[in-house]
Design a protein around this motif. Sequence first.
Motif, PDB file in Angstrom:
ATOM      1  N   UNK A  46       2.366  21.026 -48.288  1.00  0.00           N
ATOM      2  CA  UNK A  46       2.805  19.719 -47.794  1.00  0.00           C
ATOM      3  C   UNK A  46       2.914  18.716 -48.930  1.00  0.00           C
ATOM      4  N   UNK A  49       3.492  11.896 -47.818  1.00  0.00           N
ATOM      5  CA  UNK A  49       4.598  11.282 -47.097  1.00  0.00           C
ATOM      6  C   UNK A  49       5.033   9.960 -47.734  1.00  0.00           C
ATOM      7  N   UNK A 149      -6.629  13.793 -46.351  1.00  0.00           N
ATOM      8  CA  UNK A 149      -5.524  14.755 -46.373  1.00  0.00           C
ATOM      9  C   UNK A 149      -4.517  14.435 -45.264  1.00  0.00           C
ATOM     10  N   UNK A 150      -5.053  14.089 -44.116  1.00  0.00           N
ATOM     11  CA  UNK A 150      -4.193  13.775 -42.973  1.00  0.00           C
ATOM     12  C   UNK A 150      -3.305  12.555 -43.267  1.00  0.00           C
ATOM     13  N   UNK A 153      -0.590  13.341 -45.802  1.00  0.00           N
ATOM     14  CA  UNK A 153       0.502  14.147 -45.244  1.00  0.00           C
ATOM     15  C   UNK A 153       1.335  13.395 -44.220  1.00  0.00           C
ATOM     16  N   UNK A 154       0.713  12.467 -43.480  1.00  0.00           N
ATOM     17  CA  UNK A 154       1.432  11.880 -42.332  1.00  0.00           C
ATOM     18  C   UNK A 154       1.522  10.349 -42.362  1.00  0.00           C
TER      19      UNK A 154
END
Lengths: 463, 187
Positions: A46, A49, A149-150, A153-154
């Motif tokens: 990933x 973002x 991490x979340x 990524x988002x």
Amino acid sequence: MADAKSLFDKIWEQHEVDDDLLYVDLHLVHEVTSPQAFDGLRLSGRKVRRPDKTLATADHNVPTDGTPAARLIADELSRKQVQALERNCDEFGIPLYSLGSARRGIVHVIGPELGATQPGMTIVCGDSHTSTHGAFGALAFGIGTSEVEHVLATQCLVQKRPKTMRISYSGQLGFGVTSKDLILATIGRLGTAGMQGYAVEYSGPAIEGLPMEKRMTICNMTIEGGGRAGMIAPDETTFEYVRGKPGTPQDFDAAVERWRHLPTEGGASFDREIEVDASELSPMVTWGTTPGMVTEVTAHVPDPAAMDSPADREAAERALAYMDLEPGTPITEIPLERIFIGSCTNSRITDLREAASLLDGRKIAPSLRGMVVPGSQQVKAQAEEEGLDEVFRSAGFEWRESGCSACLGMNPDILQPGERCASTSNRNFEGRQGAGGRTHLVSPRMAAAAAIEGRFVDIRNWS
Amino acid sequence: MDAFEIVEGQVAVLDRADVDTDQIIPKQFLKRVERTGFGEFLFYDWFRSGEVELEPHPILVAGRNFGSGSSREHAVWALKDFGFDVVIAPSFSDIFYSNCTKNGLLPVILSEEECRQVAGSGEARVDLDDQTVTCAQGVFRFEVDEQIKHRLVNGLDDVAMTLQRAGKIDEFEQAGRADAGPVTTAL
Ligand code: SF4
């Protein structure tokens, strides 16, 4: 008014992407809680973002002796961790202030000073003291590495809406009583879990009268009361502080117009409301091993035998054994060996000015070792421009480069076993500042006065 | 993350309030860049001084406000790596609780009295699906958020779940709702 909204309600609603999914406006990153998150991204192929909403710095691990580059850090593991941060930020395109950068510093100091922290934002960081940024009327809280991490990524966080609490402070703080004392006294009253599960808004005349850096101290220590986030409504003081900083919006006036709509409306409801008379508060000193074990400087070390609950009694007994203190000892008779002025709670320019004003022309007690660690390289530069470094040095303090330093001792700045320290930081846990070290949390003024006397003094009648 | 099933076994007891993450995993072990291998450093100072002894049983019962202090997920990695699959306490710090659920370590909130009974029983069975803790002294129900339960029971990855909602995130950004704050890359 049933539909009156609080500052928290407004920010939450403006950032709800979907049920329990909150958009993050700014993600701050540091070396300790991020390496496993970046590894996770790599493993799953990933990307980050929004690198343009992410900002990194090295603070926890860094030596404060002026080491100019990560590759020169003497401690091998620290060096590897900071270098890992450099590699990760490079690979994922994240702006980073590492060793050698004039903008480096403690993550919760550089956010505000760069103007990256602004009213109405959602801000997260893999660090519990992210609550600091709430002083700007932002919703800011700490997250764990999986969440880092979340967010990478988002750009979002899965988050249940917390309960809300408002603490209203009437009156004004008395002479010599600071925002550090205000928050310590509040935690002492509510307990270290008293704010658990809540986003807390601090309000009232005593708060409105405070400059920004003092407000940050309060929001910073919200986590010590167990709170999820601490917030203060933005006002003219906030706008003036943000004005002109590098990260501020180009159309500043338009932004201010938007921010003016943020404060809590009359009639908005909170799950819990608490009132505190600020004029009754005194300078505070912790005596135990949680920030809630705190008392007035004029008081004595408490007697566990006099405590009602068995759990409190046991905890107090253990704390006193660790702290090597006898019940009934006057706080002002506790002798000190170390003074630490620093940390994301109290290392900004106004903190240093306050401490320096007491130290000017004086010497610290000969038995003491004192250390001043500015919160950022910019704070350091500013202090040097004002000659504060000279004041500290002539008083006998060490003047260091910025970083977390002895707040958590992940670097060479640690207490020796048994050493007793008056510290402007936020945690007095066992071993926090070094295995066996004994920490008493105080305000910068109290730390400076204690440095001169070699023990705690009530600065209200000290000259 | 492995799916969380029924956990059954002996109970280790840490009868202290306000155990903070600095105790669970002292800072000198936070310099590692891996997620694994933290178990041997769990409660480092307490274990080393002999002040606290704990067996690596599947269930840990602890005092109120467990996991207070820093956000370090290393604390959860250390507990899990040491052998615990469930921590039962009267209350947890918010960030610690959330960190547990991201790593298949189930945090269970029971009352002080129920905690004492589980501790006294020496063995227990924790059923997440049923939301019960069963021990010799009784069957105690606990609350858990539906989302968290769903994720734990199915061993789901948070990021993957959120990415299923990527369309909503795109919409949010395209609607100009994501424009607050600085462009950090331009600072
Ligand atoms: S100064 Fe202390 S509390 Fe603040 S971020 Fe650094 S280690 Fe954490």
